[in-house]
Structure formats: C-alpha cells, structure tokens
Design an enzyme around this catalytic site. Structure first.
Site, PDB file in Angstrom:
ATOM      1  N   LYS A   1       0.849  -1.192   0.000  1.00  0.00           N
ATOM      2  CA  LYS A   1       0.000   0.000   0.000  1.00  0.00           C
ATOM      3  C   LYS A   1       0.887   1.246   0.000  1.00  0.00           C
ATOM      4  O   LYS A   1       1.469   1.607   1.019  1.00  0.00           O
ATOM      5  CB  LYS A   1      -0.922   0.035   1.229  1.00  0.00           C
ATOM      6  CG  LYS A   1      -2.008   1.076   1.062  1.00  0.00           C
ATOM      7  CD  LYS A   1      -2.445   1.728   2.348  1.00  0.00           C
ATOM      8  CE  LYS A   1      -1.584   2.841   2.807  1.00  0.00           C
ATOM      9  NZ  LYS A   1      -1.508   4.041   1.952  1.00  0.00           N
TER      10      LYS A   1
ATOM     11  N   THR B   1       6.367   7.983  13.416  1.00  0.00           N
ATOM     12  CA  THR B   1       6.404   7.220  14.667  1.00  0.00           C
ATOM     13  C   THR B   1       4.988   7.032  15.217  1.00  0.00           C
ATOM     14  O   THR B   1       4.638   5.967  15.721  1.00  0.00           O
ATOM     15  CB  THR B   1       7.325   7.938  15.676  1.00  0.00           C
ATOM     16  OG1 THR B   1       8.656   7.895  15.134  1.00  0.00           O
ATOM     17  CG2 THR B   1       7.315   7.272  17.036  1.00  0.00           C
TER      18      THR B   1
ATOM     19  N   GLU C   1      10.146   1.415  10.226  1.00  0.00           N
ATOM     20  CA  GLU C   1      11.149   2.448   9.942  1.00  0.00           C
ATOM     21  C   GLU C   1      10.442   3.777  10.158  1.00  0.00           C
ATOM     22  O   GLU C   1       9.550   4.139   9.392  1.00  0.00           O
ATOM     23  CB  GLU C   1      11.636   2.347   8.491  1.00  0.00           C
ATOM     24  CG  GLU C   1      12.390   1.078   8.166  1.00  0.00           C
ATOM     25  CD  GLU C   1      13.763   1.013   8.815  1.00  0.00           C
ATOM     26  OE1 GLU C   1      14.231   2.030   9.362  1.00  0.00           O
ATOM     27  OE2 GLU C   1      14.357  -0.073   8.786  1.00  0.00           O
TER      28      GLU C   1
ATOM     29  N   CYS D   1      13.713  11.128   6.517  1.00  0.00           N
ATOM     30  CA  CYS D   1      13.805  10.615   7.891  1.00  0.00           C
ATOM     31  C   CYS D   1      15.226  10.709   8.430  1.00  0.00           C
ATOM     32  O   CYS D   1      15.423  10.769   9.634  1.00  0.00           O
ATOM     33  CB  CYS D   1      13.318   9.175   7.933  1.00  0.00           C
ATOM     34  SG  CYS D   1      14.146   8.133   6.731  1.00  0.00           S
TER      35      CYS D   1
ATOM     36  N   GLU E   1      10.334  16.279  14.863  1.00  0.00           N
ATOM     37  CA  GLU E   1      10.717  16.084  13.472  1.00  0.00           C
ATOM     38  C   GLU E   1       9.931  17.085  12.622  1.00  0.00           C
ATOM     39  O   GLU E   1       8.708  17.017  12.564  1.00  0.00           O
ATOM     40  CB  GLU E   1      10.380  14.649  13.038  1.00  0.00           C
ATOM     41  CG  GLU E   1      10.834  14.359  11.629  1.00  0.00           C
ATOM     42  CD  GLU E   1      10.455  12.964  11.151  1.00  0.00           C
ATOM     43  OE1 GLU E   1       9.298  12.542  11.363  1.00  0.00           O
ATOM     44  OE2 GLU E   1      11.323  12.301  10.553  1.00  0.00           O
TER      45      GLU E   1
HETATM   46  P1  NAD Z   1       2.592   8.488   7.704  1.00  0.00           P
HETATM   47  O1  NAD Z   1       2.942   7.718   8.922  1.00  0.00           O
HETATM   48  O2  NAD Z   1       1.571   9.524   7.788  1.00  0.00           O
HETATM   49  O3  NAD Z   1       2.125   7.494   6.547  1.00  0.00           O
HETATM   50  C1  NAD Z   1       2.925   6.409   6.134  1.00  0.00           C
HETATM   51  C2  NAD Z   1       2.032   5.354   5.492  1.00  0.00           C
HETATM   52  O4  NAD Z   1       1.125   4.860   6.484  1.00  0.00           O
HETATM   53  C3  NAD Z   1       1.156   5.891   4.356  1.00  0.00           C
HETATM   54  O5  NAD Z   1       1.073   4.913   3.341  1.00  0.00           O
HETATM   55  C4  NAD Z   1      -0.191   6.085   5.037  1.00  0.00           C
HETATM   56  O6  NAD Z   1      -1.277   6.001   4.136  1.00  0.00           O
HETATM   57  C5  NAD Z   1      -0.194   4.902   6.001  1.00  0.00           C
HETATM   58  N1  NAD Z   1      -1.106   5.055   7.146  1.00  0.00           N
HETATM   59  C6  NAD Z   1      -1.570   6.209   7.710  1.00  0.00           C
HETATM   60  N2  NAD Z   1      -2.411   5.931   8.728  1.00  0.00           N
HETATM   61  C7  NAD Z   1      -2.473   4.584   8.812  1.00  0.00           C
HETATM   62  C8  NAD Z   1      -3.182   3.693   9.666  1.00  0.00           C
HETATM   63  N3  NAD Z   1      -3.973   4.133  10.639  1.00  0.00           N
HETATM   64  N4  NAD Z   1      -3.021   2.363   9.502  1.00  0.00           N
HETATM   65  C9  NAD Z   1      -2.198   1.903   8.536  1.00  0.00           C
HETATM   66  N5  NAD Z   1      -1.508   2.695   7.670  1.00  0.00           N
HETATM   67  C10 NAD Z   1      -1.645   4.024   7.820  1.00  0.00           C
HETATM   68  O7  NAD Z   1       3.988   9.045   7.175  1.00  0.00           O
HETATM   69  P2  NAD Z   1       4.254   9.991   5.921  1.00  0.00           P
HETATM   70  O8  NAD Z   1       3.754  11.343   6.259  1.00  0.00           O
HETATM   71  O9  NAD Z   1       3.796   9.319   4.666  1.00  0.00           O
HETATM   72  O10 NAD Z   1       5.855   9.955   5.893  1.00  0.00           O
HETATM   73  C11 NAD Z   1       6.613  10.766   6.706  1.00  0.00           C
HETATM   74  C12 NAD Z   1       7.125  10.012   7.912  1.00  0.00           C
HETATM   75  O11 NAD Z   1       7.793   8.834   7.506  1.00  0.00           O
HETATM   76  C13 NAD Z   1       8.156  10.797   8.688  1.00  0.00           C
HETATM   77  O12 NAD Z   1       7.927  10.680  10.064  1.00  0.00           O
HETATM   78  C14 NAD Z   1       9.467  10.133   8.314  1.00  0.00           C
HETATM   79  O13 NAD Z   1      10.504  10.286   9.239  1.00  0.00           O
HETATM   80  C15 NAD Z   1       9.058   8.725   8.144  1.00  0.00           C
HETATM   81  N6  NAD Z   1      10.013   8.014   7.300  1.00  0.00           N
HETATM   82  C16 NAD Z   1      10.856   7.111   7.875  1.00  0.00           C
HETATM   83  C17 NAD Z   1      11.804   6.459   7.104  1.00  0.00           C
HETATM   84  C18 NAD Z   1      12.740   5.450   7.697  1.00  0.00           C
HETATM   85  O14 NAD Z   1      13.284   4.646   6.952  1.00  0.00           O
HETATM   86  N7  NAD Z   1      12.966   5.434   8.991  1.00  0.00           N
HETATM   87  C19 NAD Z   1      11.890   6.727   5.743  1.00  0.00           C
HETATM   88  C20 NAD Z   1      11.008   7.658   5.195  1.00  0.00           C
HETATM   89  C21 NAD Z   1      10.065   8.284   5.992  1.00  0.00           C
END
Ligand code: NAD
Length: 455
Positions: free
Chosen positions: A154, A209, A229, A263, A356
């Site tokens: 997804k 997170t 991650e 990230c 962040e």
């Molecule tokens: P997000 O957590 O909002 O969304 C990530 C994914 O989770 C999306 O596909 C979203 O649709 C899905 N999602 C949202 N709510 C959900 C739920 N209730 N149940 C299941 N899935 C759900 O993150 P974002 O805004 O897309 O990305 C930014 C974040 O990702 C930042 O915090 C960043 O640090 C982190 N990130 C971490 C890494 C790493 O490798 N550590 C890499 C890239 C981004």
C-alpha cells in the site's frame, strides 16, 4: 468507484487520477497473494533469482520514465530522482543475488542431526510513505520476494504512481500473477485492513512514529511480525578540529535534500563553539546559493514540499520571533514552496530541536566538548542517523560508539547503501532494512531434528 487525484506539488495541478482501493480491494489482493504463495515458494531459487534479475533489467530500461514520474509526483529534483530509481534497480539486483545465499545452519546435538531452515512467512503487507516512494518500496519488496514471500503493497495516497508502475513492470518481467499486488488507498482504510487481516503474516512499515505505534498495536491482535522504519531528529556533530569548510558545505544537503522530507535529515546541526562563526559563514554562502525550483530543471537542488497542509506544519516551526539566521530563496506563485531556513542559536530543548519538522528547517545548536556533544546528540526520542566531523580518529570512534543511533557517518553525511543495514534505535523503529539482515526479517527460523540413532 472513487479515485485519488494525484497532485504535482510544484504546480498544484492534478497529474493523474488513480482508482482508490477500499478494504474489499485489500481483501482481494491478500487472497491473490495467498493463492500465489505456494507456487512462488516452491520455485527453485535459481529461477526466482532470474526473475528478480529480469525485474532489475526492466527497471533499468524504464529508468528515465520512472525518474520523471517520481520527480513530478514527489516534487524532487530530477537528478535526485534518477539516483533513487537507480538504487531501486540496484536493490532488486542485490537481492536477486541473495536468493541462493539464504541458508540455515547445522547444530551438533546428541543422537541425530539438527538443522535450521529460513522459511518464507507468506503474505507480507507493506505500507510506505510519500517522501521516497519507490526506493523505500524496493527496500521491502526486493528482499521479501527473494525470501519467497508474496506481497500486498500500500503506497502513500499522495505518491502512488511509481508503485503502480512497479506492479506492471514486474508482471511484464515475468513475475507470476498475484506475487506482487499494489493497492493505492488511504492508510486509515487500506493500511488498517492490511494490519488487521488474518492472512497477512507480517507488516513492513515506513512512516511516522505515531502511525507506526498504532500499527504495532493493531498487529498485536493477530501476533503479526512487524518491522518499523520511523521518524528521526538526527544530529550532525561538528567538532572545531574538523574540516569546517567541508562540513559546512555539506550540512545543508544533509537537511534540505528532498526539501527536508527525509527521515535521515541531520536537522540538529551541533557545532563546537570555537568553530561556530566560521561554520555559519560557510553555511550561509552555501544555503543562499541553493537553487530551489522546478524539479525537472537539471540545475534545481531543492523542490517544493509535498502539500499545502504539510507546508503549514513546517511554517509553524518558524514563527515571527524564531531566530532565523539564514534564509535561502524560493519561487513565488503556484507550488508548495518553502525556503531553506537555518535557525541559530537553538537550545536542544526548543521545539525546533525536539520535533521532526520534515521540512527545510535546520537548527544550529552550539556545544562545548565531547561529553556535551554525546549528551545533546542522545537527548531525543529518536535514533535513526547522524554524522560526526573531526580529524581526530579516536574521538570519532568514541563518539560513534556513544551515540544511540542506527546509522552513523564519520566526515560524511551519507546514510544509505543497498548492501549495509539501515534502521533506527529508540522511537525511530525496529528491525533493519537493506544488506543481508533484511532477508532474515522476511523469514521464520525452522528447527528440524533428524534422529539417526533411534528416536
Ligand atoms: P505516515 O505515517 O503519515 O504514513 C505512512 C504510510 O502509512 C502511508 O502509506 C499512510 O497512508 C499509512 N497510514 C496512515 N495511517 C495509517 C493507519 N492508521 N493504519 C495503517 N496505515 C496508515 O507518514 P508519511 O507522512 O507518509 O511519511 C513521513 C514520515 O515517515 C516521517 O515521520 C518520516 O521520518 C518517516 N520516514 C521514515 C523512514 C525510515 O526509513 N525510517 C523513511 C522515510 C520516511
């Protein structure tokens, strides 16, 4: 059927309409993945490896097309998008080579032979973010396929286009139907369904997170395996004995790359006091020279933010009374632009140093000596990446051992290589991606005892 209007952040125009998956589409995709699993698992390793190599070749053939799509949809400079898509193909090639190296052990025991096998888990649910859409998907898809699992992926609803292409490219390259299924849709519906689905063995998640914590809670109901991650607030620690010019010239790209939506962003720039003035002077020159603009312009180094809502969040970290020391340029008009911004001096207790920001805002935090550097670097809930700049090798290694973070660079700001493990300490996640470790996270260990001297 509902659709997702996919927006190009540099123009605010709709660049594509995509069918939006719902919970029933996730169920159907899980059924296809479940049905495809036995044959995929039974396929000889050499044949599976050949298919992954074919997929890597096909991705290489489509390199420019995918790079342009990613650059437009995620608003990233085309040069960066080319680097990412290059890494996607490299990742599939690396794990194509890993298929035949996934081995168990034999263990000396009395009365027989004991051996372990690394078994695939079954259907893996993958949930990915919008900042590095295809490259992060590849870090999960490639090792999971190599370990003989099938997949429901997804992607983030804001940037689903390259993942949708990946599914088509994989089928054309010969991957059997049902092995890789992509379901673009909202996280609260499709992501959640994957997390709860009884036929999904594991969730591999990259994102914030906060959402990661909810996924870990949701997965507990069916004892799913979970790798996470998550976010970061990494430190870029510059000692006065470092090559200050080099550290300062590199620092902006360690925060403002991908418009700070990274990230691994080293968004806490910690500078030892005696070097502060020289560092800030070189930093200012570099930030002010950064070209922010059209992602498809070859000379652009920073594009827009992903959305209007996200720009508002980022702006909230730069209120009128913020200590703005350096501000770069950004285009006006349509597009979610935000200038690269450096706040200085900042205390490690300030909001800009604790949360962040996920945008082009860096906080410069002065420090005195090694002990304070360790204390401040570790004074965060996160532990994803970081850098140490010094000409003193022993100090560099002492610092590297003392900082609680998953990925560190010395005299460099690089974080990620396909062949080395990547992941976080503390609230930055659990598990590791990339390198040989990743394949182990997509297998279960099975122990078999064969009695050779009676039972
Ligand atoms: P997000 O957590 O909002 O969304 C990530 C994914 O989770 C999306 O596909 C979203 O649709 C899905 N999602 C949202 N709510 C959900 C739920 N209730 N149940 C299941 N899935 C759900 O993150 P974002 O805004 O897309 O990305 C930014 C974040 O990702 C930042 O915090 C960043 O640090 C982190 N990130 C971490 C890494 C790493 O490798 N550590 C890499 C890239 C981004």
């Amino acid at each position: 059927m509902s659709t997702i209007s996919v927006i190009e952040p540099a123009t605010e125009e709709v660049m594509a309409e995509v069918s939006e998956a719902g919970a029933e589409d996730v169920d159907a995709a899980v059924s296809r993945a479940k049905a495809a699993f036995p044959a995929w698992r039974a396929m000889g390793p050499a044949d599976r490896s050949k298919l992954l190599h074919a997929l890597a070749d096909a991705l290489t053939d489509k390199h420019e097309e995918l790079s342009v799509l990613e650059a437009r949809n995620a608003g990233k400079p085309i040069a960066n998008a080319r680097g990412e898509i290059g890494m996607v193909a490299e990742c599939f090639r690396y794990y194509a080579g890993g298929v035949e190296r996934l081995t168990g052990k034999t263990i000396p025991v009395a009365g027989g032979v004991d051996m372990t096998f690394r078994e695939p888990m079954g259907v893996i649910g993958m949930i990915t973010p919008w900042n590095f859409p295809l490259v992060i998907a590849s870090w999960k898809v490639a090792p999971a396929l190599a370990a003989a699992n099938t997949i429901v992926l997804k992607p983030a609803a804001l940037t689903p286009l390259t993942a949708i292409e990946l599914e088509k490219i994989a089928l054309d390259a010969g991957l059997p139907e049902g092995v890789l299924n992509v379901v673009p849709g909202p996280g609260s519906v499709c992501g959640q369904r994957l997390v709860e689905h009884p036929d999904v063995a594991k969730i591999a998640f990259t994102g914030s997170t906060e959402v990661g914590a909810g996924i870990a809670r949701g997965a507990a109901g069916t004892i799913k395996r979970v790798t996470l991650e998550l976010g970061g607030k990494s430190a870029n620690v510059v000692f006065a004995d470092a090559d200050i010019e080099q550290a300062a010239r590199s620092a902006p790209f360690a925060v403002f790359d991908n418009s700070g939506q990274d990230c691994c962003a080293r968004s806490r720039i910690m500078v030892e006091r005696p070097a502060l003035d020289d560092f800030l002077a070189a930093l200012k020159e570099t930030v002010e020279a950064m070209k922010v603009g059209d992602p498809l312009d070859e000379t652009t180094v920073m594009g827009p933010l992903i959305s209007a809502g996200h720009r508002e969040t980022v702006a909230s970290f730069v209120p009128d009374d913020a200590p703005v020391a350096i501000r770069g340029s950004a285009p006006g008009g349509r597009g979610y632009w935000f200038p690269p911004t450096v706040l200085s001096p900042v205390s490690n207790d300030d909001r800009a140093a604790r949360e962040e920001i996920f945008g082009p805002v860096a906080a410069v935090i002065p420090f005195e000596g090694e002990d304070e550097a360790v204390r401040l670097a570790n004074d965060t809930i996160y532990g994803l990446s970081g850098s140490i700049w010094t000409r003193d090798g022993a100090k560099a290694l002492r610092m590297a051992r003392a900082i609680d973070t998953g990925v560190l660079s010395i005299n460099s700001n690089s974080s990620v290589r396909v062949s080395t493990p990547f992941g976080g300490f503390k609230q930055s996640g659990m598990g590791r991606e990339l390198g040989p470790d990743a394949m182990e996270h997509y297998t279960e260990v099975k122990n078999v005892y064969y009695a050779t001297e009676g039972s």
